[in-house]
Design an enzyme around this catalytic site. Structure first.
Site, short mmCIF file in Angstrom:
data_model
loop_
_atom_site.label_atom_id
_atom_site.label_comp_id
_atom_site.label_asym_id
_atom_site.label_seq_id
_atom_site.Cartn_x
_atom_site.Cartn_y
_atom_site.Cartn_z
N TYR A 95 0.82 -1.21 0.00
CA TYR A 95 0.00 0.00 0.00
C TYR A 95 0.86 1.26 0.00
O TYR A 95 0.74 2.13 0.88
CB TYR A 95 -0.92 0.02 1.23
CG TYR A 95 -1.85 -1.15 1.36
CD1 TYR A 95 -2.28 -1.89 0.25
CD2 TYR A 95 -2.32 -1.55 2.61
CE1 TYR A 95 -3.13 -2.98 0.39
CE2 TYR A 95 -3.18 -2.63 2.76
CZ TYR A 95 -3.58 -3.34 1.65
OH TYR A 95 -4.42 -4.41 1.80
N HIS A 138 -0.22 -12.00 1.65
CA HIS A 138 -1.04 -11.04 0.91
C HIS A 138 -1.42 -11.58 -0.47
O HIS A 138 -0.56 -11.94 -1.25
CB HIS A 138 -0.26 -9.73 0.75
CG HIS A 138 -1.12 -8.55 0.41
ND1 HIS A 138 -0.64 -7.27 0.40
CD2 HIS A 138 -2.44 -8.46 0.07
CE1 HIS A 138 -1.62 -6.44 0.08
NE2 HIS A 138 -2.71 -7.14 -0.15
#
Length: 338
Positions: A55, A123
């Protein structure tokens, strides 16, 4: 939501702070927003922050904000959940090796200014081969080693396709090392509620904590509409825009309706926490207000107004052709095919 937490046990608040919103991928953010938003979150009882190296600068920004708030909210007041394995847009930007996992966790701790992490997730597990997730030299093996060393407390996986998440959870249960956490996104919202169907299966596989991220379906349900990179097809985008217009015509807000709906997961299938992206103090306040309304309705102290019930029925009718539709992940664009 309790403000002070005991670090000997994971007790995530029913709303988790989605720090992916701090990356600027959805909207540009002002420098003063993160500290203000994190202060409002902690003051309101939100105790869990979810982020990832993927992110952008989210980990750095969140770490700096929480450091500034440390005099009022020390580390023992909140949980930090981050991720490993995904470092870019395409499958070539993934690294699920044990060595990279060890390095990634250390990097995240430095960015977040902490000497331990409460929860670390693999992830977007669907982007890599199954063995890279569960194999002897894979990511989960490394994370469980770090858990044994006390550097992290809970281990889990995140991703979009529920069948893949369940496959990993069931494999780990059979191996005697069940996942602690599963984070699913965009699978419990106005358009897609499949997580509710999968929840008993995850529990049967020993998963202790279920997180639902993206109650707005990755910004599909907001007046501004989704960002250009959103994977929904044009028909679903158009339907979501129509839902927003219907809500507005009835003096309601589509994002608030979507949040209210997502918060029902706690009562519907014992969801542990809803991860919602928050970048501004006002967004935190809106999320808390929606959560309080959902709790009041769950407890029977507040009724759903007729105008809202009728609007929701119209919205569900609009979305009915796409009910429980899941897009491909990885997308053709992520695979370099579009």
């Amino acid at each position: 939501m309790a403000q002070n937490v005991c670090q000997s046990e994971f007790k995530p608040s029913e709303i988790s702070y989605g720090a992916g919103a701090l990356s600027g991928a959805y909207d540009a953010i002002a420098d003063h927003w993160p500290v203000e938003a994190c202060r409002e979150a902690l003051s309101s009882g939100i105790n869990t922050f979810d982020t990832s190296p993927y992110y952008g600068r989210s980990e750095y920004i969140l770490g700096d904000a929480l450091e500034q708030l440390a005099p009022d909210f020390p580390r023992s007041n909140y949980y930090l959940q981050t991720k490993i394995g995904r470092y870019g847009y395409t499958p070539q930007d993934f690294d699920y090796s044990a060595q990279r996992t060890f390095e990634s966790v250390a990097e995240s701790m430095r960015r977040l200014k902490t000497d331990y992490l409460d929860s670390v997730l693999c992830h977007d597990v669907e982007f890599v081969d199954f063995e890279k997730v569960v194999g002897d030299d894979g990511a989960l093996s490394a994370l469980f080693q770090l858990k044994a060393q006390g550097k992290i407390k809970y281990v889990g996986c995140s991703g979009y396709p529920l069948p893949m998440l369940l496959k990993i959870a069931e494999h780990q249960a059979a191996a005697g090392q069940p996942l602690d956490v599963v984070l699913s996104y965009s699978h419990y919202n106005l358009q897609n509620t499949k997580l509710a169907d999968y929840a008993p299966k995850f529990r049967a596989a020993g998963v202790r904590y279920l997180f639902n991220a993206s109650p707005l379906n990755m910004a599909l349900f907001r007046d501004a509409g989704p960002p250009d990179w959103h994977p929904a097809h044009e028909q679903l985008r158009a339907a979501a825009k129509q839902c927003s217009q219907v809500a507005k015509a009835n003096d309601l807000n589509i994002s608030s309706l979507a949040s209210l709906f997502a918060f029902t997961g706690r009562a519907t299938f014992q969801l542990n926490s809803t991860v919602i992206g928050l970048s501004r103090k006002e967004e935190v306040q809106q999320a808390i207000a929606a959560w309080k309304t959902a709790k009041a309705r769950e407890q029977g102290t507040e009724q759903i107004p007729d105008i809202e019930a009728n609007t929701l029925k119209e919205i569900h009718d609009i979305l009915s052709p796409y009910k429980d539709y899941s897009w491909q992940s990885p997308t053709p664009k992520e695979l370099g095919q579009a």
